[in-house]
Design a protein around this motif. Sequence first.
Motif, PDB file in Angstrom:
ATOM      1  N   MET A 179       0.848  -1.180   0.000  1.00 44.87           N
ATOM      2  CA  MET A 179       0.000   0.000   0.000  1.00 44.87           C
ATOM      3  C   MET A 179       0.891   1.239   0.000  1.00 44.87           C
ATOM      4  SD  MET A 179      -2.788   1.023   2.819  1.00 44.87           S
ATOM      5  CE  MET A 179      -3.649   2.531   2.738  1.00 44.87           C
ATOM      6  N   LYS A 180       0.576   2.164  -0.877  1.00 47.73           N
ATOM      7  CA  LYS A 180       1.330   3.406  -0.956  1.00 47.73           C
ATOM      8  C   LYS A 180       0.580   4.494  -0.197  1.00 47.73           C
ATOM      9  CE  LYS A 180       3.673   6.358  -4.176  1.00 47.73           C
ATOM     10  NZ  LYS A 180       4.057   6.594  -5.552  1.00 47.73           N
ATOM     11  N   LEU A 181       1.284   5.178   0.702  1.00 47.02           N
ATOM     12  CA  LEU A 181       0.671   6.243   1.486  1.00 47.02           C
ATOM     13  C   LEU A 181       0.846   7.581   0.785  1.00 47.02           C
ATOM     14  CD1 LEU A 181       1.892   5.397   5.095  1.00 47.02           C
ATOM     15  CD2 LEU A 181      -0.332   4.904   4.088  1.00 47.02           C
ATOM     16  N   SER A 182      -0.148   8.437   0.932  1.00 43.60           N
ATOM     17  CA  SER A 182      -0.043   9.793   0.404  1.00 43.60           C
ATOM     18  C   SER A 182       0.894  10.605   1.301  1.00 43.60           C
ATOM     19  CB  SER A 182      -1.423  10.451   0.378  1.00 43.60           C
ATOM     20  OG  SER A 182      -1.843  10.699   1.711  1.00 43.60           O
ATOM     21  N   THR A 183       1.217  11.792   0.862  1.00 43.10           N
ATOM     22  CA  THR A 183       2.063  12.674   1.662  1.00 43.10           C
ATOM     23  C   THR A 183       1.412  12.976   3.002  1.00 43.10           C
ATOM     24  OG1 THR A 183       2.951  13.657  -0.354  1.00 43.10           O
ATOM     25  CG2 THR A 183       3.251  14.904   1.669  1.00 43.10           C
ATOM     26  N   LYS A 184       0.115  13.241   2.995  1.00 44.80           N
ATOM     27  CA  LYS A 184      -0.600  13.505   4.241  1.00 44.80           C
ATOM     28  C   LYS A 184      -0.497  12.324   5.192  1.00 44.80           C
ATOM     29  CE  LYS A 184      -4.443  16.663   3.574  1.00 44.80           C
ATOM     30  NZ  LYS A 184      -5.892  16.737   3.492  1.00 44.80           N
ATOM     31  N   GLY A 185      -0.680  11.135   4.662  1.00 48.06           N
ATOM     32  CA  GLY A 185      -0.601   9.927   5.477  1.00 48.06           C
ATOM     33  C   GLY A 185       0.788   9.722   6.061  1.00 48.06           C
ATOM     34  N   ARG A 186       1.817   9.928   5.243  1.00 47.08           N
ATOM     35  CA  ARG A 186       3.197   9.782   5.722  1.00 47.08           C
ATOM     36  C   ARG A 186       3.521  10.828   6.786  1.00 47.08           C
ATOM     37  NH1 ARG A 186       4.399   9.646   0.297  1.00 47.08           N
ATOM     38  NH2 ARG A 186       5.580  11.581   0.473  1.00 47.08           N
ATOM     39  N   TYR A 187       3.152  12.071   6.526  1.00 49.01           N
ATOM     40  CA  TYR A 187       3.442  13.136   7.482  1.00 49.01           C
ATOM     41  C   TYR A 187       2.655  12.953   8.777  1.00 49.01           C
ATOM     42  CZ  TYR A 187       5.973  15.902   3.953  1.00 49.01           C
ATOM     43  OH  TYR A 187       6.876  16.364   3.027  1.00 49.01           O
ATOM     44  N   GLY A 188       1.406  12.527   8.661  1.00 45.96           N
ATOM     45  CA  GLY A 188       0.604  12.272   9.859  1.00 45.96           C
ATOM     46  C   GLY A 188       1.220  11.173  10.707  1.00 45.96           C
ATOM     47  N   THR A 189       1.688  10.128  10.060  1.00 46.67           N
ATOM     48  CA  THR A 189       2.325   9.019  10.759  1.00 46.67           C
ATOM     49  C   THR A 189       3.624   9.470  11.415  1.00 46.67           C
ATOM     50  OG1 THR A 189       1.375   7.470   9.180  1.00 46.67           O
ATOM     51  CG2 THR A 189       3.231   6.683  10.482  1.00 46.67           C
ATOM     52  N   ARG A 190       4.428  10.237  10.684  1.00 42.01           N
ATOM     53  CA  ARG A 190       5.691  10.730  11.235  1.00 42.01           C
ATOM     54  C   ARG A 190       5.456  11.660  12.428  1.00 42.01           C
ATOM     55  NH1 ARG A 190       8.594  12.853   5.973  1.00 42.01           N
ATOM     56  NH2 ARG A 190       9.585  14.193   7.506  1.00 42.01           N
ATOM     57  N   ALA A 191       4.440  12.507  12.329  1.00 43.14           N
ATOM     58  CA  ALA A 191       4.129  13.425  13.428  1.00 43.14           C
ATOM     59  C   ALA A 191       3.681  12.648  14.669  1.00 43.14           C
ATOM     60  CB  ALA A 191       3.051  14.417  13.002  1.00 43.14           C
ATOM     61  N   MET A 192       2.836  11.643  14.469  1.00 41.74           N
ATOM     62  CA  MET A 192       2.364  10.847  15.610  1.00 41.74           C
ATOM     63  C   MET A 192       3.521  10.079  16.250  1.00 41.74           C
ATOM     64  SD  MET A 192      -0.883  11.277  16.225  1.00 41.74           S
ATOM     65  CE  MET A 192      -1.533   9.802  17.002  1.00 41.74           C
ATOM     66  N   LEU A 193       4.420   9.536  15.446  1.00 44.10           N
ATOM     67  CA  LEU A 193       5.581   8.831  15.993  1.00 44.10           C
ATOM     68  C   LEU A 193       6.482   9.781  16.770  1.00 44.10           C
ATOM     69  CD1 LEU A 193       6.507   6.449  13.039  1.00 44.10           C
ATOM     70  CD2 LEU A 193       5.714   5.791  15.309  1.00 44.10           C
ATOM     71  N   ASP A 194       6.661  10.978  16.246  1.00 47.71           N
ATOM     72  CA  ASP A 194       7.490  11.982  16.918  1.00 47.71           C
ATOM     73  C   ASP A 194       6.893  12.332  18.277  1.00 47.71           C
ATOM     74  OD1 ASP A 194       8.306  14.930  17.537  1.00 47.71           O
ATOM     75  OD2 ASP A 194       9.732  14.270  16.008  1.00 47.71           O
ATOM     76  N   ILE A 195       5.597  12.549  18.318  1.00 48.18           N
ATOM     77  CA  ILE A 195       4.931  12.891  19.575  1.00 48.18           C
ATOM     78  C   ILE A 195       5.036  11.720  20.557  1.00 48.18           C
ATOM     79  CG2 ILE A 195       2.686  13.402  20.630  1.00 48.18           C
ATOM     80  CD1 ILE A 195       2.062  14.945  17.962  1.00 48.18           C
ATOM     81  N   ALA A 196       4.845  10.504  20.077  1.00 44.36           N
ATOM     82  CA  ALA A 196       4.941   9.325  20.944  1.00 44.36           C
ATOM     83  C   ALA A 196       6.352   9.172  21.508  1.00 44.36           C
ATOM     84  CB  ALA A 196       4.539   8.075  20.173  1.00 44.36           C
ATOM     85  N   GLN A 197       7.363   9.416  20.685  1.00 42.73           N
ATOM     86  CA  GLN A 197       8.751   9.280  21.138  1.00 42.73           C
ATOM     87  C   GLN A 197       9.121  10.325  22.187  1.00 42.73           C
ATOM     88  OE1 GLN A 197      10.798   9.534  17.392  1.00 42.73           O
ATOM     89  NE2 GLN A 197      11.001   7.309  17.235  1.00 42.73           N
ATOM     90  N   HIS A 198       8.537  11.504  22.097  1.00 41.74           N
ATOM     91  CA  HIS A 198       8.877  12.589  23.013  1.00 41.74           C
ATOM     92  C   HIS A 198       7.799  12.806  24.077  1.00 41.74           C
ATOM     93  CE1 HIS A 198      11.376  13.320  19.459  1.00 41.74           C
ATOM     94  NE2 HIS A 198      12.264  13.700  20.350  1.00 41.74           N
ATOM     95  N   ASN A 199       6.869  11.888  24.204  1.00 37.01           N
ATOM     96  CA  ASN A 199       5.738  12.003  25.125  1.00 37.01           C
ATOM     97  C   ASN A 199       6.172  12.048  26.590  1.00 37.01           C
ATOM     98  OD1 ASN A 199       2.944  12.335  25.240  1.00 37.01           O
ATOM     99  ND2 ASN A 199       2.610  10.183  25.707  1.00 37.01           N
ATOM    100  N   SER A 200       7.262  11.381  26.938  1.00 39.01           N
ATOM    101  CA  SER A 200       7.706  11.334  28.335  1.00 39.01           C
ATOM    102  C   SER A 200       8.192  12.692  28.824  1.00 39.01           C
ATOM    103  CB  SER A 200       8.812  10.290  28.509  1.00 39.01           C
ATOM    104  OG  SER A 200       9.941  10.648  27.740  1.00 39.01           O
ATOM    105  N   ARG A 201       8.547  13.574  27.908  1.00 35.15           N
ATOM    106  CA  ARG A 201       9.037  14.917  28.261  1.00 35.15           C
ATOM    107  C   ARG A 201       7.897  15.922  28.417  1.00 35.15           C
ATOM    108  NH1 ARG A 201      13.296  14.648  23.525  1.00 35.15           N
ATOM    109  NH2 ARG A 201      14.693  13.111  24.404  1.00 35.15           N
TER     110      ARG A 201
END
Length: 89
Positions: free
Chosen positions: A1-23
């Motif tokens: 499955m190929k993700l659109s730019t919105k899908g990729r950016y949304g996923t990257r943003a959610m991962l970033d927030i999850a990784q830095h959630n402890s701070r």
Amino acid sequence: MKLSTKGRYGTRAMLDIAQHNSRGPTLMKDISKRQAIAPKYLDHILSALRKANLLKNTRGKGGGYTLSRPASMITLKDIIEAVEGSLTP
């Protein structure tokens, strides 16, 4: 499955927030800088994720974005549907 730019950016943003959630809450400008996403485009994506109840936004000093539920409870499908709409043909 190929993700659109919105899908990729949304996923990257959610991962970033999850990784830095402890701070604590993560600022949009920090996500934008780390993920190389234009701030206006990221704002649009984060707004869609917030409306889908995947994120919480806190205003003021010490504010930013946090996950609305544990990361283990959020699926890729949830993120893609939030930013792109239903996947049903």
